[in-house]
Design an enzyme around this catalytic site. Structure first.
Site, PDB file in Angstrom:
ATOM      1  NE  ARG A  32      -3.594  24.935-153.995  1.00  0.00           N
ATOM      2  CZ  ARG A  32      -4.573  25.842-154.194  1.00  0.00           C
ATOM      3  NH1 ARG A  32      -4.762  26.802-153.296  1.00  0.00           N
ATOM      4  NH2 ARG A  32      -5.323  25.789-155.266  1.00  0.00           N
ATOM      5  CB  THR A 133     -17.014  11.032-138.875  1.00  0.00           C
ATOM      6  OG1 THR A 133     -18.357  10.730-138.476  1.00  0.00           O
ATOM      7  CG2 THR A 133     -16.149  11.020-137.630  1.00  0.00           C
ATOM      8  CB  ILE A 134     -21.421  14.521-139.391  1.00  0.00           C
ATOM      9  CG1 ILE A 134     -22.200  13.205-139.504  1.00  0.00           C
ATOM     10  CG2 ILE A 134     -21.184  15.166-140.737  1.00  0.00           C
ATOM     11  CD1 ILE A 134     -23.653  13.398-139.935  1.00  0.00           C
ATOM     12  CG  ASP A 135     -21.393   9.889-136.774  1.00  0.00           C
ATOM     13  OD1 ASP A 135     -22.251  10.635-137.277  1.00  0.00           O
ATOM     14  OD2 ASP A 135     -21.239   8.700-137.106  1.00  0.00           O
ATOM     15  CG  HIS A 259     -27.923  10.575-145.992  1.00  0.00           C
ATOM     16  ND1 HIS A 259     -28.920   9.680-145.685  1.00  0.00           N
ATOM     17  CD2 HIS A 259     -26.759   9.888-145.914  1.00  0.00           C
ATOM     18  CE1 HIS A 259     -28.384   8.486-145.454  1.00  0.00           C
ATOM     19  NE2 HIS A 259     -27.075   8.590-145.579  1.00  0.00           N
ATOM     20  NE  ARG A 262     -22.687  11.147-144.993  1.00  0.00           N
ATOM     21  CZ  ARG A 262     -23.045   9.858-145.108  1.00  0.00           C
ATOM     22  NH1 ARG A 262     -23.380   9.180-144.042  1.00  0.00           N
ATOM     23  NH2 ARG A 262     -23.030   9.252-146.267  1.00  0.00           N
TER      24      ARG A 262
HETATM   25  O1  F6P Z   1     -20.891   8.075-139.959  1.00  0.00           O
HETATM   26  C1  F6P Z   1     -21.632   9.138-140.432  1.00  0.00           C
HETATM   27  C2  F6P Z   1     -23.062   8.733-140.618  1.00  0.00           C
HETATM   28  O2  F6P Z   1     -23.698   9.813-141.272  1.00  0.00           O
HETATM   29  C3  F6P Z   1     -23.826   8.315-139.376  1.00  0.00           C
HETATM   30  O3  F6P Z   1     -24.256   9.412-138.606  1.00  0.00           O
HETATM   31  C4  F6P Z   1     -24.955   7.529-139.983  1.00  0.00           C
HETATM   32  O4  F6P Z   1     -25.497   6.611-139.072  1.00  0.00           O
HETATM   33  C5  F6P Z   1     -24.278   6.829-141.119  1.00  0.00           C
HETATM   34  O5  F6P Z   1     -23.160   7.607-141.477  1.00  0.00           O
HETATM   35  C6  F6P Z   1     -25.132   6.615-142.343  1.00  0.00           C
HETATM   36  O6  F6P Z   1     -24.357   5.961-143.285  1.00  0.00           O
HETATM   37  P1  F6P Z   1     -24.804   5.662-144.786  1.00  0.00           P
HETATM   38  O7  F6P Z   1     -24.908   6.987-145.480  1.00  0.00           O
HETATM   39  O8  F6P Z   1     -23.711   4.823-145.329  1.00  0.00           O
HETATM   40  O9  F6P Z   1     -26.107   4.971-144.664  1.00  0.00           O
END
Ligand code: F6P
Length: 329
Positions: A32, A133-135, A259, A262
């Protein structure tokens, strides 16, 4: 703007590496903002893999409607190991030149930023990174999009585990994501009143775990939660469980959240920061920034050179860990 810097008439945007909640809000903001400034925007699908395949489409205003609240990424993503090869990056640069794409916005983590840095160094393509990234593990920025949502998801899960743990007087090891970073584990540990947190960069102190749990049980605690930072590879909790059982005679249950952390709808914080970063990224390209990251430091958005954002963040576990220990007595 430096007069030698070419004006941006069109830009590409891609997501790379593990997805994180808020990536869609960032894509929406990039699209946008660019269109508002009269710049053509191309969505590059499936990260660097899609770039190499020429999986690129022009995006309009409507293509990003109704996505700010959605997890995942409408552009899809990938981990493209080939991109670490110079010849492959040359192919990618040719594709961008052929499509007349003057600049690139890369939403991802430090591996994705390393690819962007090389693309800029080798082929002069202006690149702006948006930390996603969630990290929350990228050097040069205190925040990465998705962290807050992932922490909230993990907290919701641990709260539920606490209910059943209390009902049965059980101890649980709850493993959270974060790869080599303990950021998620520490924040979840504080916010769920965990009895103990196992960090990714320290040896497991089994004796302390056992002492903490037995002390709690003696004073009447009906449940214990140990948050485990996954470290290099998911599943560490099962090894810890075996040692606790076989060497310390302590029975524990394991729950690896995986996951689930995520996905899901991004929190207000992630939507807000993603919207601000997407907007800033496009303006940065227009102002002639060549290789920068939209970073958040001390609450302010700033442009940090990309080469300062390629490492994992050095961990400052101390204060949060002290708080967890102080409150878990
Ligand atoms: O980098 C984000 C992350 O979710 C990490 O916390 C985790 O170790 C990794 O990705 C897992 O990756 P994948 O989904 O490719 O196995």
């Amino acid at each position: 703007m430096d007069s030698t810097v070419k004006a941006i008439k069109s830009l590409g945007v891609l997501c790379s590496g593990g997805d994180s909640p808020g990536m869609n809000a960032a894509v929406r903001s990039v699209v946008r903002t660019a269109i508002g400034l009269g710049i053509d925007v191309f969505g590059i699908y499936r990260g660097y893999s899609g770039l190499l395949e020429g999986n690129i489409q022009k995006l309009g205003l409507a293509s990003v409607s109704n996505i700010i609240q959605r997890g995942g990424t409408i552009l899809d993503t990938s981990r493209c190991l080939e991109f670490f090869t110079a010849e492959i990056r040359q192919e990618a640069a040719h594709i961008l030149f052929r499509k007349h794409i003057d600049g690139l916005v890369v939403i991802g983590g430090n591996g994705s930023f390393a690819g962007a840095m090389d693309l800029h160094r080798e082929h002069g393509i202006p690149v702006i990174g948006i930390p996603g990234t969630i990290d929350n593990d990228i050097s040069g920025t205190e925040y990465t999009i998705g962290f807050n949502t992932a922490v909230q998801t993990a907290i919701d899960a641990v709260d539920k585990i606490r209910d059943t743990a209390s009902a049965h007087a059980r101890t649980f090891l709850v493993e959270v994501m974060g790869h080599k970073s303990s950021s998620i584990a520490l924040q979840v540990g504080v916010c769920t009143g965990a009895e103990h947190v196992v960090l990714s960069n320290q040896a497991v102190d089994y004796q302390k775990i056992v002492n903490d749990i037995r002390k709690g049980a003696e004073r009447g605690k009906t449940s214990s939660i140990i948050i485990v930072a996954e470290g290099e590879k998911a599943g560490l909790s099962y090894q810890i469980k075996n040692v606790l059982m076989n060497q310390y005679d302590l029975g524990v249950h394991v729950c690896v959240l995986g996951h689930i952390q995520r996905g899901g709808s991004p929190t207000a914080l992630d939507r807000l920061i993603a919207s601000k970063m997407g907007h800033a990224a496009v303006h940065a390209l227009c102002q002639g920034h060549q290789a920068h990251v939209t970073a958040l430091n001390k609450g302010e958005l700033e442009m940090v050179p990309l080469d300062q954002c390629l490492e994992g963040k050095s961990e400052t576990n101390g204060p949060q860990l002290e708080l967890i220990n102080a409150l878990a007595i």
